[in-house]
Design an enzyme around this catalytic site. Sequence first.
Site, PDB file in Angstrom:
ATOM      1  N   LYS A 273       0.816  -1.215   0.000  1.00 27.79           N
ATOM      2  CA  LYS A 273       0.000   0.000   0.000  1.00 27.79           C
ATOM      3  C   LYS A 273       0.850   1.265   0.000  1.00 27.79           C
ATOM      4  O   LYS A 273       0.498   2.257  -0.610  1.00 27.79           O
ATOM      5  CB  LYS A 273      -0.908   0.005   1.218  1.00 27.79           C
ATOM      6  N   ARG A 274       1.972   1.154   0.678  1.00 26.72           N
ATOM      7  CA  ARG A 274       2.786   2.364   0.780  1.00 26.72           C
ATOM      8  C   ARG A 274       3.375   2.776  -0.567  1.00 26.72           C
ATOM      9  O   ARG A 274       3.780   3.911  -0.777  1.00 26.72           O
ATOM     10  CB  ARG A 274       3.834   2.134   1.862  1.00 26.72           C
TER      11      ARG A 274
END
Length: 507
Positions: A273-274
């Site tokens: 996600k990052r």
Amino acid sequence: MLKKQKPAARTAQETSDNQPKISGKQIWPVKLTREIITRFAPSPTGFLHIGGARTALFNWVFAKKHKGKMLLRIEDTDRARFTREANEAILDGLKWLGIDWHEEPISQFANRERHARIAMELLAAGKAYKCFCSSEELEKMRQDAREKGLPPRYDGRCRNRSRQDRDDAVHVIRIKTPENRQITINDAVQGQVVFKTQNLDDFIILRSDGTPTYMLAVVVDDHDMKVSHIIRGDDHLTNTARQIVIYEALGWTIPAMAHLPLIHGPDGAKLSKRHGALGVDAYRRMGYLPEALINYLARLGWSHGDDEFFTTGQLIEWFSLEALNKGAARFDLAKLENLNSQHIRRSRPEGLFESMLSLAGELGQTDDKAGLENNRQAIMEILPELQPRAKTLLELISLAQFIYAPLPIKIEEKAARHINEQTRQMIADIALRLENIKDWTPQDISMAVRKFGDDNSIKLGKIAQPLRVALTGRTVSAGIFEIMAVLGRDESLKRLRDQAANQAATD
Ligand code: GLU
């Protein structure tokens, strides 16, 4: 659901006992004379993530290319987590991308009795056995293995245990993995990958509550669905070796395999996600076009010469499994943005307009939705001017806002410096000239404005920006003559006069 086995880390050089051997040779054993049936088998996690979308895409493109079918199977056996919404989110993501599937989506959960029957058949055929080991026994086994520095595998102690007296006791069913053999995966992407069966152990196919494990369910479903090609992430390679054990025990044909390298972030770590590994719906809301995302996802793991930009039609025409890349792909948002702007530039205004409208609706931008709806014709007319200036649909909407902007036109902060007493006077003078031109066309408007510049020795550059700001409130827009043409004489003059008269706002 059984936890997926973690794949062993692999490199072409590693051939130690615990590692599969990869030859690097491209092997493609299945003739394409068979009906091509692929499948996308997502777990209903609540969103179609980028990696899943790419897997779906390659399955779909390959099936399309060979006039075959892509089926959709929802791996919904984890009932604690399953929700209708989570399921719908996956289907919506696929639909938005334009990836369709044959027949109704198949529920893996619905097939559980069939899976269990197959486990019983394997048991009856002596290819599987009941295991009565208690969890304490299994824990001790794992601990002993750890102490000896061995991998925590089931040691097969129930294989030859007499079961007469214990038949009703709590048990699982384990497959008899052949001893001291090699399992070879002939993979279209990875080449030949060899696993030693001593590293696979007698894994569970039916749990003590009678539910099938993931490993069994996938094999039975793929067989029943007549899947000819399995295309999925290479995190499934170890699963594949285990699944081949089941295929062999059942005497079933093993589908052709293509395991895609995972997607990594720009820093080389597995995409998370990052890195912006969002669901495809997030990209939709950011204003990416589905065809741009398809183009980009295809490039993440597949190539056709140096071609970066292509349409979905070209992708289908050019696609081959052999051209899938072996190396991990890196996700790069700037590249996606660049492709998006190219797709926006080449899109037909009709389609773009509809996408802008539905995006404004989805994002709850009610003013934009109404503005677009009420000015369809004018916006369609100006769109070709706006398309080269927008990287996303959101930017495109924002560039179109001038059409329905109410008076007084709101002036962006950085645009305000173009309006002062002198430029307001100039705007008023130009408005006077424009009142009288015969044809309200970009050409005639341009001629009149240029003539004003010549008559007053003012360069066009000095005129254009204040006019642009008066008409749109911004420093970046479509060409001012096109803008005035599309706004019409009345509205253009209203905006110019309003700005010319607007003392208080800028002085
Ligand atoms: N449900 C699995 C996943 O989402 C895919 C299983 C498969 O393709 O065999 O990773």
